[in-house]
Write an enzyme that holds these catalytic residues in place. Structure first.
Site, mmCIF file in Angstrom:
data_model
loop_
_atom_site.group_PDB
_atom_site.id
_atom_site.type_symbol
_atom_site.label_atom_id
_atom_site.label_comp_id
_atom_site.label_asym_id
_atom_site.label_seq_id
_atom_site.Cartn_x
_atom_site.Cartn_y
_atom_site.Cartn_z
ATOM 1 N N VAL A 69 7.159 -2.716 7.337
ATOM 2 C CA VAL A 69 7.154 -1.257 7.322
ATOM 3 C C VAL A 69 7.973 -0.786 6.125
ATOM 4 C CG1 VAL A 69 7.740 0.844 8.567
ATOM 5 C CG2 VAL A 69 6.910 -1.155 9.825
ATOM 6 N N LYS A 70 7.406 0.096 5.312
ATOM 7 C CA LYS A 70 8.090 0.587 4.120
ATOM 8 C C LYS A 70 8.963 1.787 4.465
ATOM 9 C CE LYS A 70 5.797 0.536 0.158
ATOM 10 N NZ LYS A 70 4.699 0.749 -0.843
ATOM 11 N N VAL A 71 10.226 1.693 4.041
ATOM 12 C CA VAL A 71 11.216 2.753 4.288
ATOM 13 C C VAL A 71 11.880 3.096 2.952
ATOM 14 C CG1 VAL A 71 13.321 3.382 5.535
ATOM 15 C CG2 VAL A 71 11.664 1.821 6.599
ATOM 16 N N SER B 22 0.849 -1.194 0.000
ATOM 17 C CA SER B 22 0.000 0.000 0.000
ATOM 18 C C SER B 22 0.881 1.239 0.000
ATOM 19 C CB SER B 22 -0.903 0.013 1.241
ATOM 20 O OG SER B 22 -0.130 0.183 2.423
ATOM 21 N N ILE C 71 3.032 -1.391 5.236
ATOM 22 C CA ILE C 71 2.527 -0.089 5.666
ATOM 23 C C ILE C 71 3.688 0.899 5.598
ATOM 24 C CG2 ILE C 71 2.966 -0.605 8.119
ATOM 25 C CD1 ILE C 71 0.474 1.116 8.753
#
Length: 375
Positions: A137-139, A44, A106
């Protein structure tokens, strides 16, 4: 004939969905994709949420419930609801694959892209709120993001490294991944369920580089045919070259030591695999980048096309020679690919930030439309 999407796993590729919306979660759509298409994950971003919230009534109840919060906090609450529900629906895939797939990503909010410490704190908060092992977790793969990647992974937080375009950045991502595993190993912490993907953007590369090639061809008409033969080749060649670097990492002594302690490789994830140029086939990138230990996150249009006429086969193994031919051709044509890729990363950071600001403005507009008193 079987569903081509389901057949991807035979060649070592996991098919993830690049979309989220509440009706998909509550109406059984995600369950059907898992059962019928072999879906194995979901990603997402703020653009996706903006379209979902502004374009439907699905979120009106949540908007009313959280209207007392500032827009940023309100969005995070809505996002956490959807990501948590999606992770629960994909938990069976996670368990059946022993933690290899079934992930939902996310994103750290784009306004923190240049603030490493704030990114770490938000990621820790998101991870703590969700409390699910199949969340990533998107970084972003920016200079500020690389130390965030290492810190989160060392703490046991799964990471999807996004906005990756160029080889030097990818090498830093790999080092952050391996260093984090080494940090955990030194502390006696388990490695077997720490998961990460490196999301390389593909079709956007051709959008930018094809323009550079067209300009070069116009400036050198005697080489026009030679230069134009490279159109539409850059994105796939760049991805295949990255894959060869990935394979070297997997075979390295550094990774083998970690694998002996249970570590799994950080897979390459192909992002931006929808075809932007109508001159190219609709499954151009999805077909070309199938191979072991990879993920392809597809939007609806690519899923529909691949389901209808995809041709699953391993097209990555042994592809480095062709990739090098294209990359050398680009250099000979006078295209500075590295500069173009870094520009794409910066444009991506700016685009995600704009989408995020549009999202917050859209939430405020939706609240006004619903005549809800806000904070």
């Amino acid at each position: 004939m079987g569903n081509p999407l389901r057949e991807l796993i035979r060649f070592g590729q996991s098919f993830w969905y690049d979309n989220i919306r509440r009706e998909l979660l509550t109406g059984g759509g995600l369950k059907r994709m898992v059962a019928e298409d072999g879906l194995r994950g979901l990603t997402s971003n703020p653009t996706i949420f903006d379209k979902a919230i502004s374009g439907s009534a699905d979120y009106d109840e949540s908007l009313r419930r959280h209207a007392h919060l500032p827009p940023k906090e309100l969005f995070l609450e809505i996002e956490l609801e959807d990501i948590g529900a999606a992770a629960d629906l994909l938990r069976g895939v996670y368990d059946d694959s022993e933690g290899r797939d079934g992930f939902v990503s996310i994103e750290i909010t784009p306004d923190l892209a240049r603030d490493a410490q704030a990114s770490i704190q938000q990621a820790q908060w998101l991870w703590g709120r969700l409390r699910r092992p199949n969340v990533m977790v998107k970084v972003p793969a920016t200079p500020e993001g690389i130390p965030v990647v290492r810190r989160l992974l060392a703490e046991g937080i799964n990471v999807n490294v996004t906005l990756l375009f160029d080889l030097p950045s990818y090498e830093k991502v790999l080092d952050a991944w391996l260093s984090a595993l080494e940090d955990r190993a030194q502390q006696g912490q388990p490695l077997d369920r720490i998961a990460s993907v490196a999301s390389l953007f593909v079709s956007r590369v051709d959008v930018k580089v094809d323009k550079l090639l067209a300009a070069r061809a116009a400036a050198a008409p005697e080489r026009k045919q030679e230069i134009e033969a490279l159109l539409g080749q850059s994105g796939i060649a760049n991805a295949r070259h990255m894959y060869s670097v990935f394979l070297k990492m997997v075979r390295s002594e550094r990774f083998r030591k970690l694998a002996a302690k249970g570590a799994r490789p950080q897979r390459l994830l192909w992002a931006s695999t929808s075809t932007k140029n109508p001159k190219y086939p609709d499954i151009y990138y999805a077909d070309a980048l199938i191979g072991p230990d990879t993920v392809d996150t597809m939007p609806d249009v690519t899923i529909t096309a691949f389901r209808d006429h995809g041709h699953p086969a391993d097209r990555l193994t042994g592809s480095e020679g062709e990739a090098q031919r294209v990359l050398k051709g680009l250099s000979a044509a006078g295209v500075d690919l590295q500069s173009a890729l870094l520009e794409l990363r910066e444009e991506g950071v700016a685009s995600f930030d704009k989408s995020y600001r549009d999202l917050l403005a859209g939430i405020q507009a939706k609240l006004a439309q619903l005549e809800v008193r806000t904070a």
